[in-house]
Write a protein that holds these residues in place. Sequence first.
Motif, mmCIF file in Angstrom:
data_model
loop_
_atom_site.group_PDB
_atom_site.id
_atom_site.type_symbol
_atom_site.label_atom_id
_atom_site.label_comp_id
_atom_site.label_asym_id
_atom_site.label_seq_id
_atom_site.Cartn_x
_atom_site.Cartn_y
_atom_site.Cartn_z
ATOM 1 N N UNK A 252 0.841 -1.193 0.000
ATOM 2 C CA UNK A 252 0.000 0.000 0.000
ATOM 3 C C UNK A 252 0.878 1.245 0.000
ATOM 4 N N UNK A 253 0.423 2.287 -0.724
ATOM 5 C CA UNK A 253 1.091 3.571 -0.670
ATOM 6 C C UNK A 253 1.888 3.942 -1.898
ATOM 7 N N UNK A 254 2.637 3.019 -2.467
ATOM 8 C CA UNK A 254 3.508 3.349 -3.589
ATOM 9 C C UNK A 254 2.775 3.415 -4.915
ATOM 10 N N UNK A 255 1.603 2.811 -5.012
ATOM 11 C CA UNK A 255 0.847 2.686 -6.250
ATOM 12 C C UNK A 255 -0.606 3.063 -5.977
ATOM 13 N N UNK A 256 -1.452 3.121 -7.022
ATOM 14 C CA UNK A 256 -2.892 3.282 -6.761
ATOM 15 C C UNK A 256 -3.364 2.250 -5.739
ATOM 16 N N UNK A 257 -4.250 2.658 -4.848
ATOM 17 C CA UNK A 257 -4.606 1.820 -3.698
ATOM 18 C C UNK A 257 -5.086 0.433 -4.095
ATOM 19 N N UNK A 258 -5.745 0.318 -5.237
ATOM 20 C CA UNK A 258 -6.332 -0.967 -5.623
ATOM 21 C C UNK A 258 -5.280 -2.030 -5.898
ATOM 22 N N UNK A 259 -4.034 -1.642 -6.160
ATOM 23 C CA UNK A 259 -3.000 -2.596 -6.576
ATOM 24 C C UNK A 259 -2.422 -3.407 -5.426
#
Length: 417
Positions: A252-259
Amino acid sequence: MTDTRGSGDLRRRGFLRGAALGVGAVGAVAGGATALAGSTASAATPSAAPAGRGAGFHGSHQAGIVENVQLSTAFLSFDVTAADRRELTELLHTVTDRARFLTAGGTPAPLGITDSPSDSGTLGPRLPGDGLTVTAGVGASLFDRRFGLTDRRPLRLSRMPAFADDDLDEAWCHGDLSLQLSAPHPDTVLHALRDIARNTRGGMQARWRMDGFSSPPRPSGTPRNHLGFKDGTANPDVTDPAVADEVVWVGAGAEPAWTAGGSYQVVRLIRMLVEFWDRVSLTEQERMFGRSRDTGAPLDGSREFDVPKFAEDPTGDIIPLDSHIRLANPRTAKTDDSRLLRRAYNYDRGMDGNGNLDMGLIFVCYQQDLERQFAAVQRRLAGEPLVDYVSPFGGGYFYALPGVRDRADWLGRTLLA
């Protein structure tokens, strides 16, 4: 294997490659991939999994990624033909439902006397789960304007570029969705493929497909590829959750949340020019790889899992500086963060149009960051001696979706929510 549309002119990268492929062979190998990306660069698989028990369908991560390689696999890329976001949602619901049933096993529902059977029957009246895994990913092209997902594309997901030494054919490259089906037995894989194809007709169309297999360890340790060398000795130990979190899973955090809970997936289709390779001396083969063919040990060691001592051989007198293992994984503090999880399968497609053996490798790897991990390895491998004996021709970049957490969840829910 499914033959695809079209063909492309291969660039010549030396006499051996041109002679082996020839003009007539282009259509037979049309596709896209890179060289032996990370053959021992933090990238391989342990011994093939025994038949029977599966990894379980539900979880925060998809099955078929960190689990042991299975003996049989099929990798497919699809173009989505769904008309809009609602139909795409229905498509992913259907893929999830079929995968959930097929991996668990059970008796197919009867549809009535006048209807066609609900199942092909190729596994008998009651389906075994048989360790089947279904792993789904999305390609960069899914994030165009068709489904309103442009702003939800994973930050590092793009079309796979052509690296140095690639002979990519568009007909064997890219796709909106990826699907890998793996099991101990080929009939289980093919049954699942037919079932999913039947139930998703109208929602997606196969773009390309390659079937593969993992050889049993001979005599022990890591399985071998068609060049006779063990393929996957230096994989990180992803049975340790901390290592998997560091190397494979996007948090979580580095990319869009869904990933969160997914992973960047690379697929490379690599033809091996085995008839030329078989004429090369064993000493030269081993120096190209940097390993003993018999044991899999680095040339400065005696056992497969010995760690090569590059620092003690700075001029490459024992393990050449341009050997595959040295370029792919130099084992320095600067390159340590390029480790990735490699999954490799052999393929055999018979003969090409020139009567040459058509066989090679399906290279699959997983990582947190395509640029820092896979692409960095590929750039180091540019021009390595092995390029005269391998011809990368197909594949693509995909994002392996987060797992299906429970029976109320479905593949892509967080993406389409």
